[in-house]
Design a protein around this motif. Structure first.
Motif, PDB file in Angstrom:
ATOM      1  N   LYS A 240       0.837  -1.209   0.000  1.00  0.00           N
ATOM      2  CA  LYS A 240       0.000   0.000   0.000  1.00  0.00           C
ATOM      3  C   LYS A 240       0.871   1.258   0.000  1.00  0.00           C
ATOM      4  O   LYS A 240       0.581   2.238  -0.695  1.00  0.00           O
ATOM      5  N   ASP A 241       1.985   1.242   0.771  1.00  0.00           N
ATOM      6  CA  ASP A 241       2.868   2.411   0.839  1.00  0.00           C
ATOM      7  C   ASP A 241       3.466   2.745  -0.529  1.00  0.00           C
ATOM      8  O   ASP A 241       3.580   3.907  -0.892  1.00  0.00           O
ATOM      9  N   TRP A 242       3.884   1.710  -1.275  1.00  0.00           N
ATOM     10  CA  TRP A 242       4.643   1.952  -2.503  1.00  0.00           C
ATOM     11  C   TRP A 242       3.794   1.918  -3.755  1.00  0.00           C
ATOM     12  O   TRP A 242       4.206   2.425  -4.804  1.00  0.00           O
ATOM     13  N   ARG A 243       2.646   1.269  -3.685  1.00  0.00           N
ATOM     14  CA  ARG A 243       1.787   1.202  -4.864  1.00  0.00           C
ATOM     15  C   ARG A 243       0.348   1.537  -4.477  1.00  0.00           C
ATOM     16  O   ARG A 243      -0.572   0.736  -4.674  1.00  0.00           O
ATOM     17  N   PRO A 244       0.130   2.746  -3.913  1.00  0.00           N
ATOM     18  CA  PRO A 244      -1.215   3.105  -3.473  1.00  0.00           C
ATOM     19  C   PRO A 244      -2.237   3.022  -4.610  1.00  0.00           C
ATOM     20  O   PRO A 244      -3.390   2.645  -4.384  1.00  0.00           O
ATOM     21  N   ASP A 245      -1.805   3.318  -5.823  1.00  0.00           N
ATOM     22  CA  ASP A 245      -2.740   3.297  -6.952  1.00  0.00           C
ATOM     23  C   ASP A 245      -3.239   1.889  -7.270  1.00  0.00           C
ATOM     24  O   ASP A 245      -4.296   1.727  -7.878  1.00  0.00           O
ATOM     25  N   TRP A 246      -2.435   0.899  -6.912  1.00  0.00           N
ATOM     26  CA  TRP A 246      -2.833  -0.483  -7.196  1.00  0.00           C
ATOM     27  C   TRP A 246      -3.720  -1.056  -6.099  1.00  0.00           C
ATOM     28  O   TRP A 246      -4.351  -2.092  -6.303  1.00  0.00           O
ATOM     29  N   CYS A 247      -3.715  -0.441  -4.924  1.00  0.00           N
ATOM     30  CA  CYS A 247      -4.445  -0.994  -3.780  1.00  0.00           C
ATOM     31  C   CYS A 247      -5.812  -0.313  -3.703  1.00  0.00           C
ATOM     32  O   CYS A 247      -5.990   0.699  -3.018  1.00  0.00           O
ATOM     33  N   ILE A 248      -6.786  -0.887  -4.411  1.00  0.00           N
ATOM     34  CA  ILE A 248      -8.087  -0.254  -4.577  1.00  0.00           C
ATOM     35  C   ILE A 248      -8.913  -0.360  -3.293  1.00  0.00           C
ATOM     36  O   ILE A 248      -9.607   0.579  -2.913  1.00  0.00           O
ATOM     37  N   GLY A 249      -8.818  -1.491  -2.644  1.00  0.00           N
ATOM     38  CA  GLY A 249      -9.622  -1.676  -1.437  1.00  0.00           C
ATOM     39  C   GLY A 249      -9.038  -2.772  -0.574  1.00  0.00           C
ATOM     40  O   GLY A 249      -8.119  -3.483  -0.981  1.00  0.00           O
ATOM     41  N   GLN A 250      -9.579  -2.885   0.640  1.00  0.00           N
ATOM     42  CA  GLN A 250      -9.159  -3.964   1.533  1.00  0.00           C
ATOM     43  C   GLN A 250     -10.379  -4.801   1.904  1.00  0.00           C
ATOM     44  O   GLN A 250     -11.510  -4.302   1.931  1.00  0.00           O
ATOM     45  N   MET A 251     -10.117  -6.081   2.171  1.00  0.00           N
ATOM     46  CA  MET A 251     -11.195  -6.987   2.562  1.00  0.00           C
ATOM     47  C   MET A 251     -10.805  -7.580   3.905  1.00  0.00           C
ATOM     48  O   MET A 251      -9.779  -8.245   4.020  1.00  0.00           O
ATOM     49  N   ARG A 252     -11.605  -7.269   4.935  1.00  0.00           N
ATOM     50  CA  ARG A 252     -11.258  -7.706   6.291  1.00  0.00           C
ATOM     51  C   ARG A 252     -12.367  -8.564   6.863  1.00  0.00           C
ATOM     52  O   ARG A 252     -13.549  -8.314   6.624  1.00  0.00           O
ATOM     53  N   LEU A 253     -11.971  -9.564   7.632  1.00  0.00           N
ATOM     54  CA  LEU A 253     -12.947 -10.438   8.272  1.00  0.00           C
ATOM     55  C   LEU A 253     -13.181  -9.955   9.696  1.00  0.00           C
ATOM     56  O   LEU A 253     -12.349  -9.223  10.258  1.00  0.00           O
ATOM     57  N   PRO A 254     -14.312 -10.350  10.320  1.00  0.00           N
ATOM     58  CA  PRO A 254     -14.582  -9.923  11.701  1.00  0.00           C
ATOM     59  C   PRO A 254     -13.394 -10.258  12.597  1.00  0.00           C
ATOM     60  O   PRO A 254     -12.829 -11.346  12.521  1.00  0.00           O
ATOM     61  N   GLY A 255     -12.959  -9.295  13.427  1.00  0.00           N
ATOM     62  CA  GLY A 255     -11.854  -9.517  14.349  1.00  0.00           C
ATOM     63  C   GLY A 255     -10.523  -9.025  13.821  1.00  0.00           C
ATOM     64  O   GLY A 255      -9.520  -9.051  14.533  1.00  0.00           O
ATOM     65  N   CYS A 256     -10.486  -8.533  12.571  1.00  0.00           N
ATOM     66  CA  CYS A 256      -9.229  -8.069  11.975  1.00  0.00           C
ATOM     67  C   CYS A 256      -8.747  -6.805  12.680  1.00  0.00           C
ATOM     68  O   CYS A 256      -9.516  -5.852  12.846  1.00  0.00           O
ATOM     69  N   ASN A 257      -7.489  -6.795  13.100  1.00  0.00           N
ATOM     70  CA  ASN A 257      -6.924  -5.629  13.776  1.00  0.00           C
ATOM     71  C   ASN A 257      -5.902  -4.880  12.935  1.00  0.00           C
ATOM     72  O   ASN A 257      -5.098  -4.125  13.460  1.00  0.00           O
ATOM     73  N   ALA A 258      -5.913  -5.126  11.640  1.00  0.00           N
ATOM     74  CA  ALA A 258      -5.062  -4.338  10.739  1.00  0.00           C
ATOM     75  C   ALA A 258      -5.976  -3.474   9.879  1.00  0.00           C
ATOM     76  O   ALA A 258      -7.136  -3.825   9.638  1.00  0.00           O
ATOM     77  N   ASP A 259      -5.458  -2.345   9.438  1.00  0.00           N
ATOM     78  CA  ASP A 259      -6.255  -1.408   8.635  1.00  0.00           C
ATOM     79  C   ASP A 259      -5.306  -0.615   7.750  1.00  0.00           C
ATOM     80  O   ASP A 259      -4.465   0.132   8.245  1.00  0.00           O
ATOM     81  N   LEU A 260      -5.429  -0.804   6.442  1.00  0.00           N
ATOM     82  CA  LEU A 260      -4.531  -0.111   5.509  1.00  0.00           C
ATOM     83  C   LEU A 260      -4.976   1.329   5.251  1.00  0.00           C
ATOM     84  O   LEU A 260      -4.290   2.070   4.540  1.00  0.00           O
ATOM     85  N   GLY A 261      -6.138   1.699   5.804  1.00  0.00           N
ATOM     86  CA  GLY A 261      -6.627   3.059   5.584  1.00  0.00           C
ATOM     87  C   GLY A 261      -7.180   3.271   4.185  1.00  0.00           C
ATOM     88  O   GLY A 261      -7.216   4.398   3.686  1.00  0.00           O
TER      89      GLY A 261
END
Lengths: 337, 337
Positions: B27-48
């Motif tokens: 996400k840091d180096w290729r923000p344009d390629w990272c369109i969205g994130q898919m997280r399951l219940p309980g996920c404690n990471a967040d790419l913003g």
């Protein structure tokens, strides 16, 4: 990898002895393990041991069918598959130095599973290794290094194993290449290990041992070879060699498979000591082993005398003149504790 | 390996951001390629970046579901398998940095085959490479090397790619590690290549190019690391580096994962030049990149000024102070042909 011995040697129908090079190496160094050979019509290789059927081999105690041959084109021919399946059905394990994995051939995989037999693909490894730690471990270790690939590194450690044992030393050959694995019945083809685990695999192959025990570790490649220097360095670091022998072939003009010139023996000694110190600060050369096959006997003797004087190290052709001078130096430099 | 972009980032239900380190790097180096994130219940990471379902991702053009997370215990949990299968069914390729091969999970393999989708296991490689030849090839190459593992080698080449492109130079990042492969959408995790093919894989990853083109090759390990020096040497020989940047972390007391002390920057420069000359006699250092995260700003500046004076090379922290000084040196040392 631990291969059950003794062996029935499968030669298939290879066109010449060169295609059975691995089988010849096994027979030369472990004649007691090579009970018989199994050849198909048209085979032009001959190990000079009795021809046997699968049943005859079993009756003589054979436990593993060894496929120590190269198949043209990299594809296992159907009539070889049939023989390998028959061996599994008869109760043999099968060990192969082929590029093709035995288990990738459905008929072979199925027969091995059904009969509960082991398949050993010596060129591949499914074993996982830890990464190398570089921590000193007890026991003594000798590594053969080279000015190039294929200059006698395996032959030299095997000759040293024999010569040192004859002097009453506790010494074991440690295989790092496929023929060596067949010869010792164990070991790892280090060039098939995933890159991150080269030094860790060598630490596993040559574990901690009694203080006076020698592991004689088969070297690979050369620190000066642009294709394989990484393998050679990982091997050197993992071996933590106390001693090394430089192997050399005097008639070669470029390194095997590439256009690079050969390094001098001096360069190999200096770089081996420089880089080897990372995991063993006391590493030292104990001799030079030269393949003099292309030279007349007088010429060979003059060359070796010149090298011995130049480097202050015993220099010999292990095949032609034996390894007594190397063993003398090892005994002198490393007295029993 | 060529991964179709853009990406939908799968974070599963990882317990913290560290377990999603690879995803953050992408996400840091290729923000344009990272369109969205898919997280399951309980996920404690967040790419913003926006949370999306598979269907929403497809509607935004996503082509590959990227599993850029670490799973505890090395076993793929069933509820992740279900999501990956659903992604394949929906029409995504799937790329994974997990230790487990996607294709080793029958449900995943079956869905990929049935739907004709690609599975990319970035940590593994099924690609076969030739052995390295060491023959000079056109184009310019810069390699990052290190006093240790994990000292900023990937970050430095990525920052250089950005900085050099901003100056109008023709420069491409060449990935040799798993996060790097996701970031460039191609490349090889060199530590997963079989040992004999390390330098050959690097020759493949960085092929012949236009004379003024720069390949910026991500380094791995350290020539002084007892676990990984073989990888570093094969990488150096395969890269045929014209230029290298030494990466360093000043607060470390032993090398990562072992008890060995860190080498000095001088030692790394000298050994890199000495060994690198085998495949590029003109190899030279062009700078020092230091991770100064643990230091205050004044202290960091003093350290970098001291290093620059001591070595006669630009010294910077690419994160904190940018790479302009490194690009200046590269432009000065390698004028356009």
């Amino acid at each position: 990898m631990q291969i059950a011995t003794p062996y029935l040697m499968f030669l298939g129908d290879v066109p010449d002895a060169l295609a059975a090079k691995t089988a010849y190496g096994i027979k030369d160094w472990r004649p007691d393990w090579c009970i018989g050979q199994m050849r198909l019509p048209g085979c032009n290789a001959d190990l000079g041991i009795p021809d046997m059927t699968l049943e005859e081999g079993l009756a003589k105690g054979c436990r593993t069918l060894v496929v120590g041959v190269v198949n043209a084109g990299g594809v296992l021919p159907d009539h070889w598959i049939a023989e390998i399946v028959a061996a599994l059905e008869a109760g043999y394990d099968v060990a192969s130095g082929l590029h093709v994995r035995l288990g990738a051939v459905p008929a072979i995989a199925e027969a091995a599973e059904r009969r509960g037999r082991q398949l050993h693909d010596v060129r591949h490894t499914t074993e996982t290794f830890p990464t190398g730690k570089g921590t000193r471990r007890p026991g003594r270790r000798l590594l053969t290094v080279g000015t190039d690939c294929s200059v006698g590194k395996k032959y030299t450690v095997l000759a040293l194993e024999k010569g040192m044992r004859e002097r009453g030393l506790d010494a074991d050959f440690r295989a790092t290449g496929q023929t060596g694995v067949f010869i010792s019945g164990r070991g790892v083809a280090i060039d098939a290990v995933v890159a991150d685990f080269i030094s860790g695999a060598v630490e596993t192959v040559s574990p901690a041992a009694a203080p006076d025990h020698w592991d004689l570790i088969e070297g690979q490649g050369s620190l000066y070879h642009p294709s394989f220097a990484g393998v050679s360095l990982g091997l050197l670091h993992g071996a933590q060699a106390d001693a090394f022998v430089v192997c050399h072939e005097p008639t070669r003009t470029t390194m095997r498979g590439v256009q690079h010139p050969l390094p001098t023996i001096r360069q190999v000694i200096d770089l081996t000591v420089q880089l080897g110190r990372l995991t063993n600060p006391d590493i030292r050369p104990v001799g030079i082993a030269v393949n003099t096959q292309a030279l007349g006997e007088d010429e060979a003797r003059r060359l070796l005398e010149g090298l011995a004087a130049e480097y202050g190290l015993p220099a010999t052709d292990p095949v032609r003149f034996g390894v007594a001078s190397l063993v003398d130096r090892i005994v002198a430099d490393f007295p029993a504790t």
